[in-house]
Design a protein around this motif. Structure first.
Motif, PDB file in Angstrom:
ATOM      1  N   MET A  11       6.834 -44.043   7.109  1.00  0.00           N
ATOM      2  CA  MET A  11       7.639 -45.155   7.620  1.00  0.00           C
ATOM      3  C   MET A  11       8.503 -44.667   8.784  1.00  0.00           C
ATOM      4  SD  MET A  11       8.930 -47.098   4.165  1.00  0.00           S
ATOM      5  CE  MET A  11       9.945 -45.710   3.661  1.00  0.00           C
ATOM      6  N   CYS A  16       7.791 -51.244   9.304  1.00  0.00           N
ATOM      7  CA  CYS A  16       7.328 -50.400   8.197  1.00  0.00           C
ATOM      8  C   CYS A  16       8.089 -50.768   6.926  1.00  0.00           C
ATOM      9  CB  CYS A  16       7.571 -48.919   8.485  1.00  0.00           C
ATOM     10  SG  CYS A  16       6.818 -48.262   9.969  1.00  0.00           S
ATOM     11  N   LEU A  37      15.171 -45.929   5.489  1.00  0.00           N
ATOM     12  CA  LEU A  37      14.187 -45.494   6.464  1.00  0.00           C
ATOM     13  C   LEU A  37      14.371 -44.029   6.859  1.00  0.00           C
ATOM     14  CD1 LEU A  37      11.814 -46.312   8.263  1.00  0.00           C
ATOM     15  CD2 LEU A  37      13.470 -47.099   9.956  1.00  0.00           C
ATOM     16  N   TYR A  64       0.929 -47.089   3.818  1.00  0.00           N
ATOM     17  CA  TYR A  64       1.794 -45.893   3.732  1.00  0.00           C
ATOM     18  C   TYR A  64       1.401 -45.132   2.485  1.00  0.00           C
ATOM     19  CZ  TYR A  64       4.009 -48.346   7.412  1.00  0.00           C
ATOM     20  OH  TYR A  64       4.196 -49.009   8.598  1.00  0.00           O
TER      21      TYR A  64
END
Length: 72
Positions: A11, A16, A37, A64
């Motif tokens: 990410m 994301c 994040l 992911y």
């Protein structure tokens, strides 16, 4: 309520975060998803413990990778 923290690799941006959050929020019993994040940590709050395979599949669906399951 059960709260678990997972490491997610890959990410790098707000989209994301949105993709991972959306997929995890779609799992049955999930009440809340918080994504950090900068650290790659994802905190999932659910009504009961989630199957780790379901969490991994949801993260994979967002393109992911779950890094080794639950974070320590």
């Amino acid at each position: 309520m059960v709260q678990k923290v997972y490491d997610v690799k890959g990410m790098t941006c707000d989209p994301c975060v949105q993709a991972v959050s959306s997929e995890l929020n779609g799992l049955p019993g999930v009440e809340d998803v918080q994504v950090d994040l900068s650290s790659g940590k994802v905190t999932v709050t659910s009504q009961q413990a989630l199957d780790p395979a379901d969490v991994a599949a949801a993260v994979d669906e967002a393109d992911y990778e779950l890094a080794g399951g639950e974070a320590r």
